[in-house]
Design a protein around this motif. Structure first.
Motif, PDB file in Angstrom:
ATOM      1  N   ALA A   1       2.034  16.587   7.959  1.00  0.00           N
ATOM      2  CA  ALA A   1       2.391  17.055   7.228  1.00  0.00           C
ATOM      3  C   ALA A   1       1.172  18.306   6.817  1.00  0.00           C
ATOM      4  CB  ALA A   1       3.355  17.148   6.369  1.00  0.00           C
ATOM      5  N   GLU A   2      -0.181  17.284   5.671  1.00  0.00           N
ATOM      6  CA  GLU A   2      -0.626  18.239   5.586  1.00  0.00           C
ATOM      7  C   GLU A   2      -1.491  19.030   5.800  1.00  0.00           C
ATOM      8  OE1 GLU A   2      -4.332  15.290   4.719  1.00  0.00           O
ATOM      9  OE2 GLU A   2      -2.496  14.659   4.019  1.00  0.00           O
ATOM     10  N   LEU A   3      -1.865  18.564   7.536  1.00  0.00           N
ATOM     11  CA  LEU A   3      -2.882  19.806   7.846  1.00  0.00           C
ATOM     12  C   LEU A   3      -1.473  21.146   8.181  1.00  0.00           C
ATOM     13  CD1 LEU A   3      -4.725  20.333   9.980  1.00  0.00           C
ATOM     14  CD2 LEU A   3      -3.543  19.152  11.627  1.00  0.00           C
ATOM     15  N   ILE A   4      -0.211  21.269   8.439  1.00  0.00           N
ATOM     16  CA  ILE A   4       0.522  22.063   8.276  1.00  0.00           C
ATOM     17  C   ILE A   4       0.221  22.726   7.065  1.00  0.00           C
ATOM     18  CG2 ILE A   4       3.137  23.277   8.793  1.00  0.00           C
ATOM     19  CD1 ILE A   4       3.100  20.502  10.103  1.00  0.00           C
ATOM     20  N   SER A   5       0.233  22.703   6.205  1.00  0.00           N
ATOM     21  CA  SER A   5      -0.019  23.168   5.186  1.00  0.00           C
ATOM     22  C   SER A   5      -1.219  24.117   4.681  1.00  0.00           C
ATOM     23  CB  SER A   5       0.329  22.316   3.802  1.00  0.00           C
ATOM     24  OG  SER A   5       1.499  21.818   4.086  1.00  0.00           O
ATOM     25  N   SER A   6      -2.448  23.319   4.821  1.00  0.00           N
ATOM     26  CA  SER A   6      -3.688  23.316   4.912  1.00  0.00           C
ATOM     27  C   SER A   6      -3.598  24.992   5.357  1.00  0.00           C
ATOM     28  CB  SER A   6      -4.809  22.421   5.387  1.00  0.00           C
ATOM     29  OG  SER A   6      -4.653  22.080   6.243  1.00  0.00           O
ATOM     30  N   GLN A   7      -2.843  25.300   6.421  1.00  0.00           N
ATOM     31  CA  GLN A   7      -3.190  26.308   7.820  1.00  0.00           C
ATOM     32  C   GLN A   7      -2.253  27.159   7.452  1.00  0.00           C
ATOM     33  OE1 GLN A   7      -2.203  23.985  11.994  1.00  0.00           O
ATOM     34  NE2 GLN A   7      -4.628  23.285  11.876  1.00  0.00           N
ATOM     35  N   ARG A   8      -1.461  27.439   6.979  1.00  0.00           N
ATOM     36  CA  ARG A   8      -0.891  28.089   6.362  1.00  0.00           C
ATOM     37  C   ARG A   8      -1.267  29.825   5.386  1.00  0.00           C
ATOM     38  NH1 ARG A   8       4.731  25.010   4.224  1.00  0.00           N
ATOM     39  NH2 ARG A   8       5.496  23.911   6.548  1.00  0.00           N
ATOM     40  N   PRO A   9      -1.190  30.521   6.126  1.00  0.00           N
ATOM     41  CA  PRO A   9      -1.976  31.506   5.289  1.00  0.00           C
ATOM     42  C   PRO A   9      -1.593  31.598   4.092  1.00  0.00           C
ATOM     43  CG  PRO A   9      -0.022  32.474   6.954  1.00  0.00           C
ATOM     44  CD  PRO A   9      -0.645  31.042   7.169  1.00  0.00           C
TER      45      PRO A   9
ATOM     46  N   ARG B   1       0.312  -1.160  -0.241  1.00  0.00           N
ATOM     47  CA  ARG B   1      -0.129  -0.112  -0.257  1.00  0.00           C
ATOM     48  C   ARG B   1       1.043   1.655   0.222  1.00  0.00           C
ATOM     49  NH1 ARG B   1      -3.017  -2.428   5.136  1.00  0.00           N
ATOM     50  NH2 ARG B   1      -4.469  -3.407   4.522  1.00  0.00           N
ATOM     51  N   ALA B   2       0.005   2.201  -0.378  1.00  0.00           N
ATOM     52  CA  ALA B   2       0.711   3.581   0.060  1.00  0.00           C
ATOM     53  C   ALA B   2       1.009   4.472   1.304  1.00  0.00           C
ATOM     54  CB  ALA B   2       0.603   4.806  -0.958  1.00  0.00           C
ATOM     55  N   LEU B   3       2.051   4.084   1.791  1.00  0.00           N
ATOM     56  CA  LEU B   3       2.391   4.730   3.642  1.00  0.00           C
ATOM     57  C   LEU B   3       2.585   6.422   3.273  1.00  0.00           C
ATOM     58  CD1 LEU B   3       4.662   1.744   4.432  1.00  0.00           C
ATOM     59  CD2 LEU B   3       2.430   2.376   5.420  1.00  0.00           C
ATOM     60  N   ASN B   4       1.947   6.858   4.341  1.00  0.00           N
ATOM     61  CA  ASN B   4       2.386   8.243   4.127  1.00  0.00           C
ATOM     62  C   ASN B   4       3.133   7.961   5.600  1.00  0.00           C
ATOM     63  OD1 ASN B   4       1.990  10.719   4.423  1.00  0.00           O
ATOM     64  ND2 ASN B   4       0.751  11.026   5.722  1.00  0.00           N
ATOM     65  N   PHE B   5       4.704   8.915   4.945  1.00  0.00           N
ATOM     66  CA  PHE B   5       5.422   9.024   5.942  1.00  0.00           C
ATOM     67  C   PHE B   5       6.154  10.722   6.431  1.00  0.00           C
ATOM     68  CE2 PHE B   5       6.669   4.935   4.486  1.00  0.00           C
ATOM     69  CZ  PHE B   5       7.667   4.673   5.559  1.00  0.00           C
ATOM     70  N   ASP B   6       4.934  11.406   6.061  1.00  0.00           N
ATOM     71  CA  ASP B   6       4.644  13.135   5.471  1.00  0.00           C
ATOM     72  C   ASP B   6       4.549  13.529   6.882  1.00  0.00           C
ATOM     73  OD1 ASP B   6       5.593  15.608   4.849  1.00  0.00           O
ATOM     74  OD2 ASP B   6       4.342  15.879   2.903  1.00  0.00           O
ATOM     75  N   TYR B   7       5.310  13.684   7.849  1.00  0.00           N
ATOM     76  CA  TYR B   7       4.868  14.022  10.174  1.00  0.00           C
ATOM     77  C   TYR B   7       5.552  14.850  10.108  1.00  0.00           C
ATOM     78  CZ  TYR B   7       0.916  10.475   9.843  1.00  0.00           C
ATOM     79  OH  TYR B   7      -0.017  10.582   9.769  1.00  0.00           O
ATOM     80  N   ARG B   8       5.639  16.030  11.158  1.00  0.00           N
ATOM     81  CA  ARG B   8       6.293  16.930  11.287  1.00  0.00           C
ATOM     82  C   ARG B   8       5.993  16.474  12.817  1.00  0.00           C
ATOM     83  NH1 ARG B   8       5.853  23.957  11.606  1.00  0.00           N
ATOM     84  NH2 ARG B   8       4.239  22.583  13.073  1.00  0.00           N
ATOM     85  N   VAL B   9       7.286  16.577  14.088  1.00  0.00           N
ATOM     86  CA  VAL B   9       7.319  16.360  14.701  1.00  0.00           C
ATOM     87  C   VAL B   9       8.689  17.114  15.668  1.00  0.00           C
ATOM     88  CG1 VAL B   9       8.903  14.602  17.009  1.00  0.00           C
ATOM     89  CG2 VAL B   9       7.437  13.604  14.616  1.00  0.00           C
ATOM     90  N   ARG B  10       7.786  17.843  16.657  1.00  0.00           N
ATOM     91  CA  ARG B  10       8.388  19.325  17.510  1.00  0.00           C
ATOM     92  C   ARG B  10       8.855  18.505  18.907  1.00  0.00           C
ATOM     93  NH1 ARG B  10       5.423  23.923  17.652  1.00  0.00           N
ATOM     94  NH2 ARG B  10       3.549  23.582  16.867  1.00  0.00           N
ATOM     95  N   VAL B  11       9.598  19.197  19.363  1.00  0.00           N
ATOM     96  CA  VAL B  11       9.436  19.506  21.362  1.00  0.00           C
ATOM     97  C   VAL B  11       8.043  20.825  21.434  1.00  0.00           C
ATOM     98  CG1 VAL B  11      10.533  20.102  23.273  1.00  0.00           C
ATOM     99  CG2 VAL B  11      11.461  17.871  21.357  1.00  0.00           C
ATOM    100  N   VAL B  12       8.069  20.901  21.431  1.00  0.00           N
ATOM    101  CA  VAL B  12       6.882  22.068  22.393  1.00  0.00           C
ATOM    102  C   VAL B  12       7.173  22.355  24.182  1.00  0.00           C
ATOM    103  CG1 VAL B  12       5.572  21.537  20.348  1.00  0.00           C
ATOM    104  CG2 VAL B  12       4.864  20.500  22.745  1.00  0.00           C
ATOM    105  N   ARG B  13       7.360  21.016  24.483  1.00  0.00           N
ATOM    106  CA  ARG B  13       8.333  22.163  26.124  1.00  0.00           C
ATOM    107  C   ARG B  13       8.627  20.883  26.440  1.00  0.00           C
ATOM    108  NH1 ARG B  13       3.317  22.449  30.469  1.00  0.00           N
ATOM    109  NH2 ARG B  13       2.446  24.092  28.812  1.00  0.00           N
ATOM    110  N   GLY B  14       9.779  21.637  27.312  1.00  0.00           N
ATOM    111  CA  GLY B  14      10.945  20.911  28.055  1.00  0.00           C
ATOM    112  C   GLY B  14      11.987  20.014  26.700  1.00  0.00           C
TER     113      GLY B  14
END
Length: 297
Positions: A283-291, A191-204
């Motif tokens: 990542a697609e969620l991040i792109s859709s929220q960019r002005p 199947r087509a797999l989606n690796f397009d995720y962003r990970v970031r530390v938001v606290r600590g």
């Protein structure tokens, strides 16, 4: 009866990966090799006379029956290799309680015993590393009894054959190893797999258990942690919705979480007073929220 052990945990981070999933499937199948092979009955010589239906059923059940072997014990817990249609033996004693452990996060939907008047089967729960774990407590009323117990869950069906005897030896705990879990993951390579995720530390500070990869197949999501991560260091996963943070169930497969859903945003959290929080976002969620930029064609 419900037993709940609550620990305040949290925090982790995830990075995207580009390794081919064909190689990934090979490492995932290492899970299957850790499970011992099923016990299979030796084929009998052909008989000249036809066998009765009852004898045919008896032979089939005997071939499917799984009994304990010394190598399968982890302390007092015996770990069977799960397979659909296999019959798993449980030795019981009226003076003791035998325990059946389901996979963490697995939900029991129905339980039935052949002899409900002389066998007590009750359900309990405990909090595991990855979520609630269902536990069945089995106790016979007398020795010399035999019955079957069918467990229906949201993932599979278990066929347990319970035998009551007077010996001091009894099944303290039985559980299962699941080679099909690795096979199921390996099957997703087509199947087509989606690796397009962003990970970031938001606290600590960035935790040592920061995941190294996140991907999904459109139905499920995998979160992979570093090799040096200990099982007791793994944080719980919270999916972020409009209503807030929701603790979700997931399965542990080696160094990976397997979540039976796809999410847009989630967080791994560890700690109470100064929690470490790592956010996972599609990542697609991040792109859709960019002005959008005005004046561009």
């Amino acid at each position: 009866m419900r037993t709940t052990l609550i620990a305040c945990l949290g925090g982790a981070a995830v990075a995207c990966g580009t390794q081919s999933f064909a190689q990934e499937a090979g490492s995932l199948n290492e899970v299957a090799t850790r499970c011992r092979p099923l016990i299979t009955a030796q084929p009998s010589a052909p008989e000249r006379r036809p066998r009765s239906s009852a004898q045919t059923w008896s032979d089939a059940n005997g071939a499917a029956r799984q009994r304990p072997e010394r190598a399968g014990f982890d302390a007092a817990r015996y770990v069977y290799t799960y397979a659909p249609g296999a019959i798993f033996e449980l030795l019981a004693n009226p003076n003791f309680i035998s325990t059946i452990l389901l996979e963490e996060g697995e939900t029991l939907t129905n339980v039935a015993a052949g002899d409900t008047s002389r066998w007590q089967v009750s359900e309990a729960y405990a909090e595991g590393l990855t979520g609630v774990r269902t536990i069945l407590l089995v106790k016979p009323a007398a020795i010399g009894l035999r019955t079957n117990i069918v467990l229906v869950t949201d993932r599979r069906i278990y066929l347990v054959e319970a035998i009551s005897q007077a010996s001091e030896g009894y099944s303290a705990e039985i559980a299962w190893c699941y080679p099909d879990a690795a096979i199921e993951i390996a099957d997703t390579q087509v199947r087509a797999l989606n690796f397009d995720y962003r990970v970031r530390v938001v606290r600590g500070a960035r935790p040592v258990w920061t995941p190294v990869r996140v991907f999904d197949d459109g139905r499920r999501t995998w979160i992979e942690f570093p090799e040096a991560t200990e099982a007791n260091e793994l944080p719980p996963l919270f999916v972020i919705t409009r209503e807030g943070a929701e603790l979700v169930n997931y399965r542990v497969d080696g160094r990976r979480y397997l979540v039976d859903r796809v999410f847009d945003r989630a967080e791994l959290r560890l700690g109470v007073r100064a929690p470490q929080i790592v956010r996972i976002e599609r990542a697609e969620l991040i792109s859709s929220q960019r002005p959008s930029r005005r004046g561009r064609p």
